[in-house]
Design an enzyme around this catalytic site. Structure first.
Site, PDB file in Angstrom:
ATOM      1  N   GLY A 118      95.183 -73.396  44.309  1.00 15.17           N
ATOM      2  CA  GLY A 118      93.887 -73.603  44.672  1.00 15.17           C
ATOM      3  C   GLY A 118      93.098 -72.605  43.837  1.00 15.17           C
ATOM      4  O   GLY A 118      93.764 -72.063  42.668  1.00 15.17           O
ATOM      5  N   GLY A 148      88.235 -67.209  40.886  1.00 11.83           N
ATOM      6  CA  GLY A 148      89.479 -67.196  40.291  1.00 11.83           C
ATOM      7  C   GLY A 148      90.328 -68.220  40.951  1.00 11.83           C
ATOM      8  O   GLY A 148      89.920 -69.134  41.607  1.00 11.83           O
ATOM      9  N   THR A 149      91.568 -68.106  40.615  1.00 13.66           N
ATOM     10  CA  THR A 149      92.821 -69.279  40.986  1.00 13.66           C
ATOM     11  C   THR A 149      93.905 -68.415  41.859  1.00 13.66           C
ATOM     12  O   THR A 149      93.981 -67.329  41.721  1.00 13.66           O
ATOM     13  CB  THR A 149      93.446 -69.715  39.685  1.00 13.66           C
ATOM     14  OG1 THR A 149      92.597 -69.974  38.983  1.00 13.66           O
ATOM     15  CG2 THR A 149      94.344 -70.702  40.067  1.00 13.66           C
ATOM     16  N   LYS A 199      95.904 -63.797  44.600  1.00 18.74           N
ATOM     17  CA  LYS A 199      94.527 -64.595  44.013  1.00 18.74           C
ATOM     18  C   LYS A 199      94.039 -63.860  42.745  1.00 18.74           C
ATOM     19  O   LYS A 199      94.137 -62.572  42.744  1.00 18.74           O
ATOM     20  CB  LYS A 199      93.309 -64.436  45.106  1.00 18.74           C
ATOM     21  CG  LYS A 199      92.179 -64.916  44.878  1.00 18.74           C
ATOM     22  CD  LYS A 199      90.997 -64.604  46.067  1.00 18.74           C
ATOM     23  CE  LYS A 199      89.890 -64.840  45.554  1.00 18.74           C
ATOM     24  NZ  LYS A 199      88.899 -64.599  46.907  1.00 18.74           N
ATOM     25  N   ASP A 245      80.136 -65.674  54.552  1.00 20.58           N
ATOM     26  CA  ASP A 245      80.578 -66.930  54.060  1.00 20.58           C
ATOM     27  C   ASP A 245      81.396 -67.551  54.876  1.00 20.58           C
ATOM     28  O   ASP A 245      82.232 -68.213  54.419  1.00 20.58           O
ATOM     29  CB  ASP A 245      80.756 -66.840  52.760  1.00 20.58           C
ATOM     30  CG  ASP A 245      80.868 -68.202  51.951  1.00 20.58           C
ATOM     31  OD1 ASP A 245      79.711 -69.068  52.315  1.00 20.58           O
ATOM     32  OD2 ASP A 245      81.549 -68.186  51.036  1.00 20.58           O
TER      33      ASP A 245
END
Length: 527
Positions: free
Chosen positions: A35, A40-41, A57, A151
């Protein structure tokens, strides 16, 4: 341990190098990317000492040069280490990966609530209430520690199964803020996702637990209908609805679910339930609606597809710009903003504002927060209009005129347009209105996001060059993406007669020592 591969980035700035098999010290080995997001990834990794799979992450390497991004990334670890709850993703470690940073977290295999909703279309009311109750319980634990997520959306709610039942895990506290600590976002900036932003946050209001509750109300609406309460239009239209509109009940939605949505999405923060109260209510709703079927997926809200962006009147030499055009420009450059903000605080707190206060003599629109009465010296155009009490000498009201107590002011007379010196990120426009015994003044300001300024208004004697009144200060005006306009004033002054005056608007930038302040003059007038 492998040498980190050469860093490469795609068009979105995400790492495109092959990190498969890369070992982080003697603790973890990266297996495959699973993901990604704006910062970031996320990789699947293996803990070398236990063979357990975890999620890592990785912060984008190009963001390592951004102190705020690094601080926010580290803050996420600090926040999640504080939060131990079965419905919050657990953070295990903070590691370095080559020249980047990584968060080691529990691996949640079931995908996100967004994925689950896409597969199902809509959820039965009881299932939706149960899942949101779990998130509310997680928020209750966070709010008790002074942490606001900021969020909340289905993408940040992960799912796994415990004893065969769906189990929510709240994640991505990357933009959360510990209350009563300095924010690492730009002061006054809008943080969050448009579909889920609380009305008080549209203009960068201080984060509070009630904003998370509002977002949960939107998510509950979305799970039961297949779309957010406001969806289908541009971002500015969605944000406008959060401030000015109310959600519409979908046919077939159970009363119990609709009542919860209304409570959570109340414009008034004090009317929303706490996270703990919400969790208790939703558990009861799940019991009451256990036999209710899922609703068919609903189409987007047609109001947002047909809603036209508001147009602001300008001088003939200044083009009209809509909010939509402004937002599009902001995405490309830091453009000077050219539209009035539909300010939430104005709606709730400025009860003395007068709608329709448009100058009848000046070609551009005056501030929406100040009335524009008729000039004292002008002849009456409406002999039947009422006069101010206790002021037999007051003129009759003209169209657009208003009585302020026992005083009638004339229309706002403003500078020809918003002006500024070359290189300034602010535009200014001073205005004045005349009564029989006093002068009212106001200064309008427009600026690019992130600019803050201290503003003053003064009355200057044109002939002598000396101040006749003021300066009147308006300190700390912050301009953001969704609060591009501010007014300084109104202020009133009683001036000696027989002189010629002008309103002077000055400003100094806060925190920008290298950028000099500016000054704009209004229209000169005889008194």
């Amino acid at each position: 341990m492998r040498t980190p591969p050469e860093a490469r980035y795609d068009t979105d700035g995400h790492h495109s190098g092959d990190l498969t098999g890369y070992r982080i010290g003697d603790a973890y080995e990266l297996i495959e990317p699973i993901g990604g997001g704006g910062t970031g990834t996320v990789w699947r990794a293996r803990a070398l000492n236990t063979d357990e799979h975890v999620a890592v992450k990785l912060l984008r390497e190009d963001l390592m040069a951004e102190p705020k991004a690094v601080s926010r990334f580290v803050q996420e670890r600090a926040i999640l280490l504080m939060l131990r709850h079965p419905h919050i993703v657990r953070v295990r470690d903070l590691v370095t990966v080559g020249t980047s940073l990584g968060l080691v977290m529990d691996l949640v295999e079931g995908g996100s609530l967004r994925d689950y909703l896409h597969e199902r279309g809509t959820l039965p009311p009881a299932e939706a209430a149960t899942l949101i109750a779990q998130v509310a319980e997680a928020l209750s634990a966070a709010h008790r520690r002074g942490v606001v997520h900021r969020d909340l959306k289905p993408d940040n709610i992960l799912l796994d199964r415990v004893d065969g039942e769906l189990h929510c895990r709240l994640t991505d506290f990357g933009i959360a803020r510990v209350l009563d600590t300095p924010s690492m976002t730009t002061p006054g900036a809008l943080v969050g996702t448009a579909n889920y932003v609380a009305p008080e946050a549209v203009y960068g209001g201080r984060p509070a637990p009630a904003a998370d509750i509002y977002a949960l109300g939107v998510v509950l609406f979305e799970l039961t209908t297949g779309r957010p309460a406001y969806a289908g239009g541009p971002a500015w239209a969605i944000l406008r609805c959060h401030v000015d509109e109310s959600p519409r009940r979908v046919h077939g939605m159970p009363d119990a679910v609709w009542q919860v949505v209304q409570q959570c999405m109340d414009k008034r923060q004090s009317r929303r339930p706490t996270a703990r109260e919400l969790a208790t209510t939703l558990r009861a709703v799940a019991r009451r609606t256990r036999d209710d079927p899922a609703l068919p997926p609903q189409s987007i809200d047609e109001r947002l597809t047909t809603l036209q962006p508001p147009v602001v009147p300008r001088q003939r030499t200044s083009p009209r710009r809509s909010r939509a055009a402004f937002l599009a420009v902001v995405l490309v450059v830091l453009a000077l903003l050219a539209l009035p903000a539909w300010h939430y605080a104005t709606r709730e707190h400025r009860t003395d504002a007068a709608e329709g206060a448009h100058a009848t003599q000046a070609p551009a629109a005056p501030p929406p927060t100040v009335a524009s009465p008729a000039p004292a010296a002008a002849p009456s155009r409406n002999p039947t209009a009422p006069r101010a009490e206790g002021n037999s000498a007051a003129p009759s009201l003209q169209p657009g005129a208003q009585v302020e107590g026992s005083v009638i002011f004339g229309p706002w007379i403003c500078a020809d347009g918003y002006t500024w010196d070359l290189g300034h990120p602010l535009l200014a426009r001073p205005c004045h209105a005349l009564a029989t015994d006093r002068v009212r003044m106001i200064g309008h300001m427009q600026g690019i996001p992130g600019v803050q300024a201290d503003v003053t208004l003064s009355v200057l004697d044109v002939d002598s060059g000396r101040p006749a009144d003021g300066p009147h200060p308006c300190n700390g005006l912050m301009f953001t993406d969704f609060a591009p306009d501010h007014d300084c004033g109104p202020f009133e002054a009683r001036l000696p007669t027989g002189h010629r005056y002008v309103i002077v608007e000055k400003w100094a930038y806060t925190g920008r020592a290298l950028l000099p302040g500016g000054e704009v003059r209004g229209v000169e007038f005889d008194w």
